[in-house]
Design a protein around this motif. Structure first.
Motif, PDB file in Angstrom:
ATOM      1  N   GLY A  57       0.803  -1.175  -0.165  1.00 32.56           N
ATOM      2  CA  GLY A  57       0.050   0.090  -0.150  1.00 32.56           C
ATOM      3  C   GLY A  57       0.749   1.389  -0.062  1.00 32.56           C
ATOM      4  O   GLY A  57       0.507   2.282  -0.649  1.00 32.56           O
ATOM      5  N   TRP A  58       2.252   1.166   0.532  1.00 29.25           N
ATOM      6  CA  TRP A  58       2.776   2.437   0.713  1.00 29.25           C
ATOM      7  C   TRP A  58       3.753   2.758  -0.527  1.00 29.25           C
ATOM      8  O   TRP A  58       4.152   3.664  -0.833  1.00 29.25           O
ATOM      9  CB  TRP A  58       3.436   2.474   1.806  1.00 29.25           C
ATOM     10  N   TRP A  59       3.862   1.597  -1.355  1.00 29.35           N
ATOM     11  CA  TRP A  59       4.615   1.771  -2.583  1.00 29.35           C
ATOM     12  C   TRP A  59       4.435   2.931  -3.711  1.00 29.35           C
ATOM     13  O   TRP A  59       5.112   3.556  -4.016  1.00 29.35           O
ATOM     14  CB  TRP A  59       4.798   0.384  -3.352  1.00 29.35           C
ATOM     15  N   PRO A  60       3.146   3.095  -4.121  1.00 29.05           N
ATOM     16  CA  PRO A  60       2.629   4.157  -4.811  1.00 29.05           C
ATOM     17  C   PRO A  60       2.859   5.534  -4.394  1.00 29.05           C
ATOM     18  O   PRO A  60       2.833   6.430  -5.313  1.00 29.05           O
ATOM     19  CB  PRO A  60       1.136   3.958  -5.028  1.00 29.05           C
ATOM     20  N   LEU A  61       3.196   5.617  -3.372  1.00 31.43           N
ATOM     21  CA  LEU A  61       3.355   6.990  -2.297  1.00 31.43           C
ATOM     22  C   LEU A  61       4.850   7.003  -2.462  1.00 31.43           C
ATOM     23  O   LEU A  61       5.332   8.432  -2.572  1.00 31.43           O
ATOM     24  CB  LEU A  61       2.742   6.976  -1.038  1.00 31.43           C
ATOM     25  N   LEU A  62       5.433   5.904  -2.333  1.00 32.82           N
ATOM     26  CA  LEU A  62       6.934   6.361  -1.796  1.00 32.82           C
ATOM     27  C   LEU A  62       7.848   6.340  -3.246  1.00 32.82           C
ATOM     28  O   LEU A  62       8.782   7.320  -3.377  1.00 32.82           O
ATOM     29  CB  LEU A  62       7.567   5.191  -1.147  1.00 32.82           C
TER      30      LEU A  62
END
Length: 106
Positions: A57-62
């Motif tokens: 879930g955090w990859w598209p933000l990172l």
């Protein structure tokens, strides 16, 4: 046997004249490093995105963050580099003589 030379406190004749120039130079150098590292992180993130397709879930933000940091650091580096160059080109205090007095002194 050779004797090691003493290291001068100011190895470059242009350095040490203005503390502001040194501070600006260090800031420009650090910002340039940030620019290089943000480009490297962006390319590594893009390669990871392409090859591994992370589903967390955090990859598209990172992974886009380094690409947002790159133009900001490039703009900051450019401005700091211009300020550093402008500070180095400023005339010394001895250059304020009018042309006539300079010719007489020579």
């Amino acid at each position: 046997m050779s004797v090691p030379a003493r290291r001068r406190a100011c190895p470059h004749p242009a350095r040490g004249h203005r503390a502001d120039t040194d501070r600006t130079g260090r800031a420009a150098q650090r910002t340039g490093r940030l620019l290089c590292w943000s480009l490297a992180a962006g390319m590594a993130g893009a390669a990871t995105e392409t090859l591994l397709h992370p589903e967390t879930g955090w990859w598209p933000l990172l992974w886009p963050l380094p690409w947002y940091l790159t133009p900001a650091s490039a703009l900051t580096w450019g401005i700091l580099r211009l300020r550093e160059k402008a500070a180095q080109r400023q005339p010394d205090d001895n250059d304020d003589l009018p042309t006539g007095e300079w010719e007489q002194a020579a």
